[in-house]
Write a protein that holds these residues in place. Structure first.
Motif: not given
Length: 112
Positions: A36-61
């Motif tokens: 779970a701690e690795r997921r935010p960096s993976a999401v940011h990498r997708l965005v940095d690569d030019g993708n659009s990412v939507g996340v349904i989330e309740h986790d404050p971090d």
């Protein structure tokens, strides 16, 4: 559930074309805390690569790392489904009608 998470991880790792649209539903729910701690960096990498990412989330971090947010409400369950506010973290935190805004404002203060 873990096999679905593993499948999604392999799929996301194979995205090599920009401009893909990806929607993740609570990606921090269920996996081991290390994963779970690795997921935010993976999401940011997708965005940095030019993708659009939507996340349904309740986790404050996870929420505090988002570029833009959509606050739904006004309550939960059958009293939900309306967009209350959309914008940056700071705009959400300042919106008086957003329950999320109150929590988010306090979290943003802690991280500054």
């Amino acid at each position: 559930m873990e096999s679905l998470s593993a499948y999604a991880g392999r799929f996301l790792g194979q995205l090599d074309e920009p401009d893909a649209g990806v929607l993740l539903d609570e990606p921090t729910t269920g996996p081991h805390s290390v994963d779970a701690e690795r997921r935010p960096s993976a999401v940011h990498r997708l965005v940095d690569d030019g993708n659009s990412v939507g996340v349904i989330e309740h986790d404050p971090d996870a929420v505090t790392t988002a570029d833009r947010l959509i606050g739904m409400g006004p309550q939960e369950g059958h009293r939900s489904g309306q967009v209350i506010v959309a914008g940056t973290r700071e705009q959400i935190a300042a919106h008086p009608g957003s329950h999320t805004g109150g929590y988010l404002g306090a979290l943003l203060e802690e991280t500054q």
